[in-house]
Design an enzyme around this catalytic site. Sequence first.
Site, PDB file in Angstrom:
ATOM      1  CE1 TYR A  71       5.930 -17.429 -14.109  1.00 51.39           C
ATOM      2  CE2 TYR A  71       4.186 -19.307 -13.741  1.00 51.39           C
ATOM      3  CZ  TYR A  71       4.750 -18.205 -14.269  1.00 51.39           C
ATOM      4  OH  TYR A  71       3.810 -17.515 -14.877  1.00 51.39           O
ATOM      5  CG  PHE A 123     -10.873   2.938  -0.550  1.00 50.92           C
ATOM      6  CD1 PHE A 123     -11.023   4.089   0.048  1.00 50.92           C
ATOM      7  CD2 PHE A 123      -9.741   2.992  -1.367  1.00 50.92           C
ATOM      8  CE1 PHE A 123     -10.144   5.192   0.142  1.00 50.92           C
ATOM      9  CE2 PHE A 123      -8.813   3.839  -1.241  1.00 50.92           C
ATOM     10  CZ  PHE A 123      -8.740   5.007  -0.601  1.00 50.92           C
ATOM     11  CG  ASP A 124     -10.038   5.341  -4.306  1.00 54.51           C
ATOM     12  OD1 ASP A 124      -9.648   4.509  -3.676  1.00 54.51           O
ATOM     13  OD2 ASP A 124      -9.331   6.446  -4.366  1.00 54.51           O
ATOM     14  CG  ASP A 214     -11.988  -3.358   0.995  1.00 53.04           C
ATOM     15  OD1 ASP A 214     -10.930  -3.868   1.448  1.00 53.04           O
ATOM     16  OD2 ASP A 214     -11.911  -2.500   0.298  1.00 53.04           O
ATOM     17  CB  ALA A 216      -7.552  -2.776   3.583  1.00 54.91           C
ATOM     18  CE  LYS A 257      -4.713   0.443   2.252  1.00 57.64           C
ATOM     19  NZ  LYS A 257      -4.558   0.105   0.815  1.00 57.64           N
ATOM     20  CG  HIS A 449      -8.571  10.734  -6.016  1.00 56.76           C
ATOM     21  ND1 HIS A 449      -9.658  10.167  -6.490  1.00 56.76           N
ATOM     22  CD2 HIS A 449      -7.835   9.787  -5.355  1.00 56.76           C
ATOM     23  CE1 HIS A 449      -9.337   8.910  -6.247  1.00 56.76           C
ATOM     24  NE2 HIS A 449      -8.423   8.662  -5.602  1.00 56.76           N
TER      25      HIS A 449
HETATM   26  N1  F0G Z   1      -9.830  -1.222   0.166  1.00 57.18           N
HETATM   27  C1  F0G Z   1      -9.547  -0.502   1.235  1.00 57.18           C
HETATM   28  C2  F0G Z   1     -10.590  -0.068   2.275  1.00 57.18           C
HETATM   29  C3  F0G Z   1      -8.384   0.568   0.921  1.00 57.18           C
HETATM   30  O1  F0G Z   1      -8.345   1.589   1.836  1.00 57.18           O
HETATM   31  C4  F0G Z   1      -7.789   0.219  -0.201  1.00 57.18           C
HETATM   32  C5  F0G Z   1      -6.585   1.387  -0.493  1.00 57.18           C
HETATM   33  C6  F0G Z   1      -7.788  -0.786  -0.940  1.00 57.18           C
HETATM   34  C7  F0G Z   1      -9.090  -1.379  -0.851  1.00 57.18           C
HETATM   35  C8  F0G Z   1      -7.153  -0.921  -2.408  1.00 57.18           C
HETATM   36  O2  F0G Z   1      -5.927  -1.392  -1.925  1.00 57.18           O
HETATM   37  O3  F0G Z   1      -4.264   0.024  -2.736  1.00 57.18           O
HETATM   38  O4  F0G Z   1      -3.508  -2.241  -2.088  1.00 57.18           O
HETATM   39  O5  F0G Z   1      -4.767  -1.715  -4.062  1.00 57.18           O
HETATM   40  N2  F0G Z   1      -6.529   2.422   0.183  1.00 57.18           N
HETATM   41  C9  F0G Z   1      -5.193   3.063   0.210  1.00 57.18           C
HETATM   42  C10 F0G Z   1      -5.404   4.442   1.002  1.00 57.18           C
HETATM   43  C11 F0G Z   1      -4.657   3.503  -1.419  1.00 57.18           C
HETATM   44  O6  F0G Z   1      -4.920   5.453   0.916  1.00 57.18           O
HETATM   45  O7  F0G Z   1      -6.488   4.521   1.854  1.00 57.18           O
HETATM   46  P1  F0G Z   1      -4.351  -1.369  -2.646  1.00 57.18           P
END
Ligand code: F0G
Length: 457
Positions: A71, A123-124, A214, A216, A257, A449
């Site tokens: 843990y 990002f969304d 960010d 990713a 990613k 979406h």
């Molecule tokens: N930041 C970026 C630039 C992303 O593309 C994503 C996710 C996230 C943050 C959030 O990360 O999914 O691990 O919570 N992008 C995916 C996509 C979902 O299809 O581009 P997460």
Amino acid sequence: MPLGFEPYKIKAVESIPLTTRAQREKYLRQAHYNLFSLKARNVTIDLLTDSGTGAMSQMQWSAMMRGDESYAGAQSFFNFERSVREITGMHHVIPTHQGRAAENLLFSALVEPGQLVPNNTHFDTTEANVRHKGGVALNLPCREAHDPDSRAPFKGNMDWRGLDRLLREQGRERVPLVMVTVTNNSVGGQPVSLANLRRVREVCDRHGVPLYLDAARYAENCWFIKHRERGQAKRPLLEIARELFGLAHGATMSAKKDGLVNIGGFLATRSKQVARKVTEVMVVIEGFRTYGGLAGRDLEALAVGLREGLEESWLDCRIGQVERLAKKLDDAGVPVQLPAGGHAVFIDAARFAPHVPPLQFPGQSLSCALYLEGGVRTSEIGSVMFASRDEQSGEELPAPMELVRLAVPRRVYTDNHLDYVAQVVIAVHKRRAELRGLRLSYAPQKLRHFLAHFKPI
Ligand code: F0G
């Protein structure tokens, strides 16, 4: 010289589902014309996302057997922490189950209601998390970002002059942090240059505001820096990555990613204060700070994946594959965004189907057509995802671009698969005049979406 082939052999395989057009028509109707609602077993080539859909290496699978499931204080945490520190140079490393959890934790620590969070482009999920804390998410992309005719090498850059203006007008009291997304997913997986990030950092320093990445797709961004930015060609990618992260006070990462794992993420920061606040919040919603919603074995896979994700031969192969797909489509007259992004090819649906008005969702219409034609699943990044409302009239306003994203999972498909995808796109392009718009028949308030229903017009 690049290898010209995948720098790996294939040891385990998975069959690809095949369907008939009549079946796909039925599945699409049952999914209310929303490809998120399809069953994956009815998808032939799945380019919905490159997130968590990659194949792990034998080194990752074997590392998972070493998972320490304690843990607190598990060895797997320290292995993971070492990898993140090596790449980012950041001391405080907090695991999370994926990127959006790291965003939620960061904004919980830093954002108060009414505050503004600028980003090159959110990002969304990032935008939704800012709003969730009562903040306002602002996008400040560079001018070329939304110009489909621009072949600029770093279309992901931030408008640092606009940022400076904003900070002068609003002051640090209203802007608790600045974010830069590398690569900039929402404008087509386009990279950010070191020069641009240095400018952004200077502006942040001038106003006393911390800068977070960010991250990713940081590894793909580093590859672009090496190949496109002056003076960078001879540097190892790890060195570039360290400079990139060195310009930031912290970072969130969806490791699904460039971390080459199916689940995982982290928040890294140089600030003891932020780390402490986050550690307190996370126990309630995400888990104790040495596992953060992940199993020990996930942390082991991530410790290895982060290193593999930065290997030169791997990134040559990956970005080359995406580039070849973009070129095939471009050669056939399909309007794609150029230069291609790192993780995906983006089709310009506004040009593909100019007869479909933006608020009848040309991107969604094209996505559905690609599924019908050949079982290829893609995602819309346009007015379904990013439409906004006029504050005064409440009227719906279209997104700046209507894109369809063909996101390429890592180490999963070969060029033969992508040749098939190109054939499907080209076939739909030949009959593009037949594309019809869609209207929403159900839409949730946030991130619509994922769950919306549509009806063909
Ligand atoms: N930041 C970026 C630039 C992303 O593309 C994503 C996710 C996230 C943050 C959030 O990360 O999914 O691990 O919570 N992008 C995916 C996509 C979902 O299809 O581009 P997460």
